[in-house]
Enzyme design. Structure first.
Site, PDB file in Angstrom:
ATOM      1  N   GLN A   1      33.614 -41.302 -31.926  1.00 46.91           N
ATOM      2  CA  GLN A   1      32.401 -42.081 -31.723  1.00 46.91           C
ATOM      3  C   GLN A   1      32.069 -42.843 -32.996  1.00 46.91           C
ATOM      4  O   GLN A   1      31.914 -42.239 -34.061  1.00 46.91           O
ATOM      5  CB  GLN A   1      31.294 -41.093 -31.348  1.00 46.91           C
ATOM      6  CG  GLN A   1      29.902 -41.431 -31.786  1.00 46.91           C
ATOM      7  CD  GLN A   1      28.989 -40.195 -31.739  1.00 46.91           C
ATOM      8  OE1 GLN A   1      29.269 -39.215 -31.063  1.00 46.91           O
ATOM      9  NE2 GLN A   1      27.905 -40.245 -32.463  1.00 46.91           N
ATOM     10  N   GLY A   2      32.006 -44.165 -32.920  1.00 42.92           N
ATOM     11  CA  GLY A   2      31.721 -44.969 -34.109  1.00 42.92           C
ATOM     12  C   GLY A   2      30.281 -45.415 -34.166  1.00 42.92           C
ATOM     13  O   GLY A   2      29.962 -46.548 -33.793  1.00 42.92           O
TER      14      GLY A   2
ATOM     15  N   SER B   1      27.667 -44.016 -36.996  1.00 42.72           N
ATOM     16  CA  SER B   1      27.190 -44.108 -38.388  1.00 42.72           C
ATOM     17  C   SER B   1      28.045 -45.066 -39.206  1.00 42.72           C
ATOM     18  O   SER B   1      29.225 -45.259 -38.941  1.00 42.72           O
ATOM     19  CB  SER B   1      27.239 -42.737 -39.053  1.00 42.72           C
ATOM     20  OG  SER B   1      26.290 -41.884 -38.485  1.00 42.72           O
TER      21      SER B   1
ATOM     22  N   SER C   1      33.648 -37.862 -36.421  1.00 44.34           N
ATOM     23  CA  SER C   1      34.375 -36.634 -36.112  1.00 44.34           C
ATOM     24  C   SER C   1      35.470 -36.940 -35.101  1.00 44.34           C
ATOM     25  O   SER C   1      35.396 -37.914 -34.355  1.00 44.34           O
ATOM     26  CB  SER C   1      33.448 -35.532 -35.582  1.00 44.34           C
ATOM     27  OG  SER C   1      32.335 -36.064 -34.944  1.00 44.34           O
TER      28      SER C   1
ATOM     29  N   GLU D   1      20.884 -35.484 -23.490  1.00 41.71           N
ATOM     30  CA  GLU D   1      21.269 -34.430 -24.417  1.00 41.71           C
ATOM     31  C   GLU D   1      20.080 -33.809 -25.116  1.00 41.71           C
ATOM     32  O   GLU D   1      20.247 -33.086 -26.089  1.00 41.71           O
ATOM     33  CB  GLU D   1      22.140 -35.057 -25.534  1.00 41.71           C
ATOM     34  CG  GLU D   1      23.457 -35.538 -25.092  1.00 41.71           C
ATOM     35  CD  GLU D   1      24.346 -34.357 -24.825  1.00 41.71           C
ATOM     36  OE1 GLU D   1      24.837 -33.775 -25.776  1.00 41.71           O
ATOM     37  OE2 GLU D   1      24.513 -34.005 -23.625  1.00 41.71           O
TER      38      GLU D   1
ATOM     39  N   SER E   1      17.652 -37.167 -38.630  1.00 40.38           N
ATOM     40  CA  SER E   1      17.329 -36.146 -39.640  1.00 40.38           C
ATOM     41  C   SER E   1      15.962 -35.525 -39.381  1.00 40.38           C
ATOM     42  O   SER E   1      15.158 -36.050 -38.617  1.00 40.38           O
ATOM     43  CB  SER E   1      17.326 -36.782 -41.030  1.00 40.38           C
ATOM     44  OG  SER E   1      16.202 -37.622 -41.168  1.00 40.38           O
TER      45      SER E   1
ATOM     46  N   GLU F   1      13.557 -35.506 -41.316  1.00 41.17           N
ATOM     47  CA  GLU F   1      12.527 -36.458 -41.750  1.00 41.17           C
ATOM     48  C   GLU F   1      12.204 -37.450 -40.637  1.00 41.17           C
ATOM     49  O   GLU F   1      11.038 -37.772 -40.392  1.00 41.17           O
ATOM     50  CB  GLU F   1      12.989 -37.207 -43.013  1.00 41.17           C
ATOM     51  CG  GLU F   1      12.995 -36.345 -44.292  1.00 41.17           C
ATOM     52  CD  GLU F   1      14.168 -35.383 -44.385  1.00 41.17           C
ATOM     53  OE1 GLU F   1      15.171 -35.592 -43.657  1.00 41.17           O
ATOM     54  OE2 GLU F   1      14.098 -34.412 -45.163  1.00 41.17           O
TER      55      GLU F   1
END
Lengths: 366, 393, 366, 393
Positions: free
Chosen positions: B130-131, B133, B165, B248, B378, B380
């Site tokens: 999966q592209g 980031s 990944s 998800e 994240s 945050e």
């Protein structure tokens, strides 16, 4: 009030010389190569050539330093994450040997780095180095048999300082790594430092001390090692406390620098508080070697509690604030996080230190 | 009837849970299960073998409609599946294919794309990465810089993807690509899919904390992608991503993973030297109540969903708390393990008794779990989302 | 999956009627007056007139509700901080009496509010209501002597439910507050609720239950009371979770609303997480009254742990985010903080609940 | 010599400490000491009585130069004084007069003002309150709204001051007043002092958490203040405030107060039912190490100051950590006290044994300590300051 909590000019120069050496001769690539290879003979020789090992020993033990010099040196050793067993061999085991009656025979070899003793004391499931129960028993004529575990720096040791019990009394023995019946299984810690399990089978040893004197020496060595580890951790935290704001200043999200987000600013402020508290108790513990033993034990335990907490918090938050980048082995932050994590595992968890602190604290006065 | 169901769950739900457990018990290779349980690595072949067992049962694709070979489950079944597979240490398989690109194609793909791309996922022959980031675009996908330029019917794609990944094992990538300039930064982003052996694709491993090679940097240098490999409408990827991540939303809580870690912690406690340490046992009990708080918060979301109500802000609570609980558990396990946790599981082995040998990976698990509060929005970002909803600003 | 974790329409209407009554007839000024005066007879009568006490009791005990209705009602009671001993007299002690064989004789008086029993169980330095050791001893013919402490709601009680031990066996006794030899010293808690110390000197009591049945009833009453207290605390936290963002939206610092500071936003997000976790385990504990006793005990203990943590954190942070204003007794936030602080003190500290939780948790399955 | 000095402290420092302890032991009314120790209220008369004892010894005004009747101490002596007086439960006296307006007048006042205003402070006849905070200006003094208009030689002052401690007992106020418009918001603010019985001054009590009346709201309605009561230059108050708060920079750490609370906690633990509770004892030990971290951080600052180096950011660390440590200690004391802490010390008394009676104020102390992270530069402000220095932005 007199001057306190600052390094002298000489101590500062000593620290600078180590920092300069590591900056110049110990690039990250070389460290990375050593990460899987174990003991780095060249680095060890380089450090020995600088003459810094002498600074770890008191003057009356053939050195020219002591606890404060050790603190000064371990800052840069932590900051540059030198993969050498200086702490375990030179400070923990070295200080025991140097302070013993055998000291004069070995100071030359210690201060030049040709002798590398490692303390072998943990047994079985024990996590407290004082928990020396049954395994290693001195036989007639100073022959030792038994197994010692988690021997830090044991992979590169030329000698082992072995705790044993003969009936009730604690004793300390010096055994050469190449002596008959000594078998060493070496491995690496997650931070790249060496570790070993060592078994002794009727191995000949020399008695270093026994009874109260053995206890005094073991306590001294563990406390000296603990404070060197604290100074090293503070050095690592200093590095993270510089790298993290720099990273946040240089990265943008939603079109503004990450450093402009108040929530991240406040996190860094909390990291700074944690670091300064660790530094304060690192000084307190380091200066406590001039005090009575109970005071010193309390101060060292307090330092281990505070440095452990700060190390965990600052390590975790540095990774978090670096975002994904903090996870990559390419980044120094990841390695510092590994080292700081190992600090807690090797030095023991907080409750152990809290209970030692409680035992050592005079209940009547803070 | 002596077993007591959690509120809202039916006998049928629990029957499914039992069937699933029995299936895993019978079909999953014990060696693989053991490796997953320890936190050790699992090979692609092992992942594939398990995926094929699930596929044969019709359970490989929880989020796909039945007509395309999916399980066709509702949220409750999916929740039970996620919980039990985590609890029973099953390998996670090719998540990007099964949970992301599969549902994307099922919902937004053309019939030709469905026929061409879905079977390879279900047969485990195709392995996807999966592209999303990119360097400089972490939680902020809108600032994506990989660009796709029109060349006839094709797209020419150039850019760099980070933290990818499975890339070292994948033969397909689906990537977010900026295909047009748009006043809103989220606009102009499209989904393109292409084989990893396309000219111009190269993969560099990233070794993460603890020596794990699970993610990569993928360089895309003028990669030619046929127009037929655009999924959905051009410029519509932002909305589509929202849809598919919505499927998800309970997974981020990691309920099953937390329960699994808790079980591990209690096992370590039971046999280790801290078994009688009151303070450590208090800590374990407190972590246990954390896991329950997480679990029943998820059940509340599930119940609301089944009643047709929007899950809302509580999803961010689950992601935030779920990450923290797993991290705290992993930390407690590592501390309970003690000195053995400091030993690298990748170095020359020490001669350890079996119960200690099983603890060799605890630090790796601890280090690895730090990513939970970073990846996938994240902590945050989750706090920003919650605050915006509470503050209504 | 079936519907769960929502109030039914009837339960919602019940809660609304209490909320409306308190909003209309219980203004802050009236509450403030009662803060120093103790038991508020008018408020009690008002609540009784609403007919809500019946909702606290199961149908087979002469009521029309149960644990979920209790949860629904205690939300608004917490939010409006009604100073009435509903929790202590009607839920804790009331549920014991109603579930006992004496129940049918008293349900009428309980559901109309004319009878207000209070549970008298703690003794000496004990903090665990199960720690009933020696003080209260039933004498021949049901006469009790001894001292009970920290009797919540004891100032306004018409009766006491007294734990005692006759040899090894636990027993429960009902003693009228005006019975011979009963002496009540009343005071107030910091949150304005009543508390008393009660001594018995050959006071005549009626046996409610003994042995296992007494233990079953005591456990039930304590758990019902604990869950009502949790629901009340969640109601208070809901109020703070509305008041705090509103305050921050309306106040400026450095020329921008306080609500625009990210550090404060993130604090509120953490408060929200704490609140939702408390709400989840409040539901979990409330619904556990249909489960086996060990499950219920674990669920109630877990709720007390989580609600206690959340109450402390949310209370402290609401005061902090209100700046100085959170300290002023003029502000509801200060009163909620007092109530939430009292929750921890009256229900017992976290370790007590952690250990009960541990004891009740099946070790084999989460 | 068996006693071991803390690094940096001299025998002379310790001799002063001993003399101070002996003085307090001998001179302070044990009933007052007991009340302070419990956290109960102390009357103005009791404060005055103690101030007079200190004044007779020349120790009333630690921060004033000797020529004006101050103690003339260096930072180390002041630190020891603050530490020991807190440890030994002495009343704090009229802090605004002694620590703020006194040093202001000593440094910035005219000779006439020194002669007129300082003697009343030293004799304890005059009692001062400080008009800093305002509604809507908490940590942000620059947004001050109280205004002073010129009327001949006088100023006419109108505005509202909030959280004014001592106002109910004071006969003088020193107030921050905006006396001219200025492009910089910190500019144009001046110090004016005036008697509390001036026409137009009225005081309304504010009851804070736990029923304490320690602070007030003070309304100023066209209060006439003679020009001779302007302290320092007009519009210069911002700079002067910085100077005078600088004298106090180690006080915010509350080292002595933390040590006092720790001693209390250890006493409660010793006799209470938690004496053998391993987990609670761990918590007490951890708090003890917190106190040491705070104490030796303060010693580091002191040592740096004595060496002529600026204290810098660490002062904010001390304020932030000092507040948190005192709050944590007060919370632990309250929890150790148990059910008795829930009883109001102001209601009808229960018949309690002496050791429990001594714990009646523990909740009040806990509630009261919450202000430490709010007043005098909130913890959020301290974090802003630290971040600005670390980030150099």
């Amino acid at each position: 009030m007199t001057v306190a909590y600052v390094f002298s000019e000489d101590q500062g120069m000593l620290a600078d010389s180590v920092a300069r050496f590591l900056e110049r001769d110990y690039p990250p690539a070389r460290r990375r190569a050593a990460l899987t290879a174990g003991f780095d003979e060249m680095l060890w020789q380089g450090l020995a050539n600088l003459g810094l090992f002498g600074a770890l020993f008191d003057e009356d033990q053939g050195g020219f330093g002591g606890p404060v010099e050790t603190m000064a040196l371990f800052g840069p050793l932590g900051r540059h994450m030198a993969l050498a067993p200086v702490l375990e061999c030179m400070v923990t085991a070295g200080s025991i040997l140097a302070a013993s009656t055998l000291g004069p025979d070995h100071t030359e070899a210690l201060t030049t780095g040709t002798m590398r003793p490692a303390l072998a004391t943990l047994e079985g499931q024990a996590r407290d180095p004082w928990d020396v129960t049954a395994v290693a028993l001195p036989m007639s004529g100073g022959m030792l048999s038994g197994a010692k575990r988690w021997v830090q720096g044991g992979d590169a040791a030329t000698h082992f300082l072995v705790t044993a019990r003969d009936g009730g009394a604690l004793s300390l023995w010096l055994v050469a790594a190449d002596a008959p019946g000594v078998s060493v299984t070496s491995s690496l810690r997650i931070d790249g430092h060496g570790i070993a399990e060592v078994t002794f089978d009727s191995s000949p040893g020399t008695l270093v001390a026994s009874g109260d004197e053995a206890a005094r020496l073991l306590s001294l060595g563990l406390d000296r090692g603990a404070m060197a580890a604290c100074a090293q951790a503070v050095g690592e935290m200093d590095a993270l406390m510089e790298a993290t704001p720099e990273y946040l200043r240089g990265r943008e999200q939603y079109g503004v620098p990450l450093a402009s987000f108040q929530a991240l600013q406040h996190r860094m402020a909390d990291m700074f508080v944690a670091l300064e508290c660790a530094r304060s108790l690192c000084w307190h513990g380091t200066l406590a070697f001039e005090r009575p033993e109970a005071d010193r034990r309390a101060a060292v335990a307090a330092a281990l509690v505070q440095v452990g907490r700060s190390a965990r918090f600052i390590g975790q938050q540095a990774v978090q604030l670096h975002g994904g980048m903090g996870m990559s082995e390419e980044m120094p932050v990841a390695h510092h996080f590994l080292s700081l994590t190992t600090f807690g595992l090797v030095r023991g968890a907080e409750p152990l230190h809290l209970r030692r602190f409680e035992a050592a604290t005079d209940p009547e006065r803070t | 009837m002596t077993r007591h169901l959690d509120p809202g769950f039916t006998e049928a739900d629990e029957a499914f849970r039992s069937e699933l457990r029995a299936f895993i018990e019978a079909e999953l290779d014990p060696a693989v299960r053991d490796a997953v349980g320890r936190g050790a690595s699992v090979t692609k072949a092992q992942h594939q073998a398990w995926q094929r067992k699930l596929a044969a049962k019709g359970w490989l694709a929880p989020n796909w409609p039945k007509e395309y070979g999916g399980a066709g489950w509702n949220s409750v079944r999916r929740f039970i599946f996620d919980e039990e597979t985590a609890l029973m240490d099953t390998p996670r398989g090719n998540v990007p294919a099964i949970d992301l690109v599969g549902p994307l194609i099922c919902t937004f793909g053309t019939e030709e794309q469905k026929a061409r791309l879905l079977p390879g996922i279900l047969s485990s022959e195709d392995w996807w990465c999966q592209g999303f980031s990119e360097p400089g675009a972490g939680s902020d996908l809108a600032s994506l810089r990989t660009r796709g330029l029109r060349d006839g019917d094709d797209w020419i794609v150039t850019g760099t993807k980070l933290w990818t990944s499975h890339a070292q094992n994948a033969n397909w990538m689906f990537a977010l690509v900026r295909t047009s300039e748009h006043p809103k930064k989220q606009g102009g982003i499209s989904y393109l899919v292409f084989p990893m052996d396309s000219p111009g694709v190269s993969v560099t491993p990233i070794i993460t904390l603890g020596g794990v090679h699970a993610v990569n940097q993928v360089f895309l240098d003028e990669v030619r992608v046929p127009g037929a490999n655009l999924i959905g409408a051009e410029g519509d990827a932002w909305r589509m991503t929202g849809y598919v991540l919505g499927l998800e939303r309970l997974v981020g809580a990691g309920i099953g993973h937390s329960q699994r870690l808790l079980k591990h912690l209690r096992d370590v406690l039971k046999t280790g030297p801290l078994a009688e340490d009151r303070a450590f046992r208090d800590r374990v009990a407190a972590l246990h109540t954390d896991v329950l708080a997480l679990k029943y918060t998820a059940h509340r979301v599930l119940a609301a969903e089944m009643a047709g109500e929007p899950a809302g802000t509580v999803v961010s609570v689950l992601k935030l708390k779920g990450a923290a609980v797993q991290q705290d558990l992993a930390e407690a396990i590592m501390e309970a393990a003690g000195p053995v946790a400091a030993v690298s599981p990748r170095a020359e082995p020490l001669d350890l008794p079996a119960d200690e040998d099983a603890l060799l990976w605890t630090a790796t698990t601890y280090l690895d779990r730090r990513k939970l509060s970073i990846y996938g929005g994240s902590s945050e970002i989750q706090r920003n989302i919650i605050a915006r909803r509470i503050l209504k600003i």
